[in-house]
Design a protein around this motif. Structure first.
Motif, short mmCIF file in Angstrom:
data_model
loop_
_atom_site.label_atom_id
_atom_site.label_comp_id
_atom_site.label_asym_id
_atom_site.label_seq_id
_atom_site.Cartn_x
_atom_site.Cartn_y
_atom_site.Cartn_z
N THR A 65 0.79 -1.24 0.00
CA THR A 65 0.00 0.00 0.00
C THR A 65 0.82 1.29 0.00
O THR A 65 0.25 2.37 0.03
CB THR A 65 -0.96 0.04 1.22
N HIS A 66 2.16 1.17 -0.02
CA HIS A 66 2.96 2.40 -0.08
C HIS A 66 4.36 2.12 -0.60
O HIS A 66 5.06 1.27 -0.07
CB HIS A 66 3.04 3.05 1.31
N HIS A 67 4.74 2.85 -1.64
CA HIS A 67 6.06 2.64 -2.26
C HIS A 67 6.43 3.91 -3.03
O HIS A 67 5.57 4.76 -3.30
CB HIS A 67 5.96 1.46 -3.24
N HIS A 68 7.71 4.04 -3.34
CA HIS A 68 8.17 5.05 -4.32
C HIS A 68 9.13 4.28 -5.22
O HIS A 68 10.31 4.15 -4.91
CB HIS A 68 8.89 6.21 -3.62
N PHE A 69 8.61 3.77 -6.33
CA PHE A 69 9.40 2.88 -7.19
C PHE A 69 10.74 3.49 -7.61
O PHE A 69 11.75 2.81 -7.70
CB PHE A 69 8.63 2.54 -8.47
N THR A 231 -1.45 10.34 1.30
CA THR A 231 -0.29 11.18 1.61
C THR A 231 0.49 10.59 2.78
O THR A 231 0.04 9.65 3.43
CB THR A 231 -0.72 12.63 1.94
N HIS A 232 1.69 11.14 3.01
CA HIS A 232 2.46 10.78 4.20
C HIS A 232 1.90 11.58 5.38
O HIS A 232 1.64 12.76 5.23
CB HIS A 232 3.93 11.19 4.04
N LEU A 233 1.76 10.94 6.52
CA LEU A 233 1.25 11.70 7.68
C LEU A 233 1.80 11.18 9.00
O LEU A 233 1.84 9.97 9.23
CB LEU A 233 -0.28 11.65 7.72
ZN LIG Z 1 6.92 7.14 1.55
#
Ligand SMILES: [Zn+2]
Length: 462
Positions: A65-69, A231-233
């Motif tokens: 559910t969260h990545h930055h390829f 978003t990041h939180l």
């Molecule tokens: Zn991140």
């Protein structure tokens, strides 16, 4: 009509509402969807393709559910190895400013291939910088070749250093252009139907890199089209101080102020939250992408996952970007989530409880985060379990291996407690992405060669 029969597994783990685990189970798949689940003897005997998985455990495909390829290009960069979040970001921003469309394309395939080997079938990616003509389209076309499901987040950064933000002005974008491109991407690619391979998500990067106005406008646009927000939180204490100072709110309060609450919102990390904020996530249906390895790598802290679950908050797992993990191993992340929850129980005194009914996080609970949990966070009822009518997304692991020897009395537990392995088969929508441990949709050696070439250029002396 293409059919696939999977039979004779050691055990098939459905992760359905009854938590059915079927010894000798199998699946019958038609056109990418599961038509029957059950004992192999109860399934049809013929199909276009028949796979005998004797000795294998079969599980629902894992959901990231969260990545930055793109960060697979900047793993273990020496200057960013031993820094916390804000210093790490400031070290890497100037390198990421050199990314180009080919880098986005190649790194997407590397990240997805690595995820596929580790048992992932659906990945959410958060791409929030678009230097040198890069576009989210580069990522979407790359993912199509690998054959996995993608929740492609159109990220953004608009609050540069000169406006009090963290990123340098050179990598932030104009807000009107961000919103226009977001709308274009939704119209062009977003598939709201069950079985979708591409869905678009709107994802301004973080409280310290976008304005409140962009947060509000992104929410309006997302709701107009029925796409999700991400978003990041509350990742670090630095962020909490930043929000209090700049916006006069704690991070969660700030989200309420910009209309970022609802079933259609999920946050990465959410480590620094109080009990009231946990309750408010549950009440409004906000989801959490828990990224244990990244939180440990950057010394961010330990998210209160068991408190979230007890309150009824949706929780999925994320490997996070490969510059802060530095791997993208989903099965490994399940293990980390289970172990880190236990560390927290040790610190809070839970593990000292005399009440023998109170248990530490179990392997099955951790696995649920990466399957049913991830599906609910992403708003997808078509994946996350092996049931009639759901997408034929599953993985198989041969249990007869060194890492599991001696643990076969509970095959589910040994897969999570044991050393994370690469899976033998990864099937997405009834099609093999990994077969007998090999990536079948691309030439992996060539991909690695090209990826390292891009990384060398990116990191060359400037
Ligand atoms: Zn991140």
């Amino acid at each position: 009509m293409a059919t696939l029969l999977v039979k004779n597994t050691h055990t098939l783990i459905t992760m359905d509402d009854h938590q059915r685990e079927i010894p000798g189970g199998g699946l019958f798949v038609r056109d990418g969807y599961i038509e029957q689940v059950g004992k192999s003897s109860e399934l049809p005997t013929s199909a276009d393709e028949i796979v005998d998985l004797e000795g294998n455990i079969v599980l629902p495909g894992l959901i990231n559910t969260h990545h930055h390829f793109y960060q697979t290009l900047t793993r273990a960069v020496p200057a960013a190895q031993d820094a916390n979040l804000f210093t790490w970001l400031k070290t890497l921003y100037p390198i990421w400013a050199r990314l180009n469309p080919e880098d986005i394309f190649v790194s997407t395939q590397t990240a997805l291939a690595e995820l596929a080997h580790s048992g992932c079938t659906t990945a959410s990616d958060h791409l929030y910088l678009f230097p040198n003509g890069s576009r989210l389209d580069d990522e979407i076309s790359a993912a199509k070749i690998i054959g996995m499901r993608l929740q492609a987040s159109r990220g953004s950064m608009s609050l540069g250093e000169s406006q009090g933000g963290l990123p340098p002005d050179s990598i932030v974008d104009d807000e009107e252009a961000i919103l226009k491109d977001s709308q274009r991407l939704i119209q062009r690619y977003h598939d709201p139907k069950p079985g979708a391979f591409v869905q678009i998500v709107l994802a301004p990067c973080s409280p310290f890199s976008v304005t409140g106005e962009l947060m509000k406008q992104s929410a309006v646009l997302a709701r107009e089209y029925g796409v999700y927000l991400h978003t990041h939180l509350a990742e670090t204490e630095d962020e909490e101080s930043f929000c209090l100072q700049k916006f006069g709110h704690r991070p969660v309060g700030y989200m309420k102020a910009v209309n970022w609450v609802g079933e259609d919102v999920w946050f990465a990390h959410s480590v620094y939250v109080n009990n009231e904020e946990i309750k408010s996530f549950a009440q409004h249906g906000c989801g959490v992408a828990h990224c244990p390895s990244s939180n440990m790598r950057l010394a961010s802290g330990i998210a209160p996952i068991r408190d979230y679950l007890a309150a009824g908050v949706k929780v999925g797992l994320g490997v996070d970007g490969s510059a802060s993990n530095d791997g993208s191993h989903m099965l490994g992340e399940v293990r980390q989530a289970m172990l880190l929850a236990r560390v927290r129980d040790g610190i809070t005194g839970f593990s000292l409880s005399k009440d023998t009914n109170r248990k530490l996080m179990t392997a099955r609970e951790a696995l649920k985060l990466a399957t049913r949990g991830g599906a609910s966070v992403l708003g997808r009822s078509d994946i996350g379990s092996l049931e009639n009518g759901k997408c034929a997304d599953f993985i198989a692991i041969n249990l007869n291996r060194l890492e599991y020897a001696g643990g076969l009395q509970d095959p589910v537990a040994v897969v999570i407690f044991g050393q994370p392995v690469n899976v033998d088969h990864t099937v997405v929508g009834g099609k093999f992405v990994v077969k007998n441990g090999q990536l079948v949709t691309m030439d992996e050696r060539e991909l690695v060669r090209r990826h390292n070439q891009c990384a060398r250029r990116l990191l060359a002396d400037r």
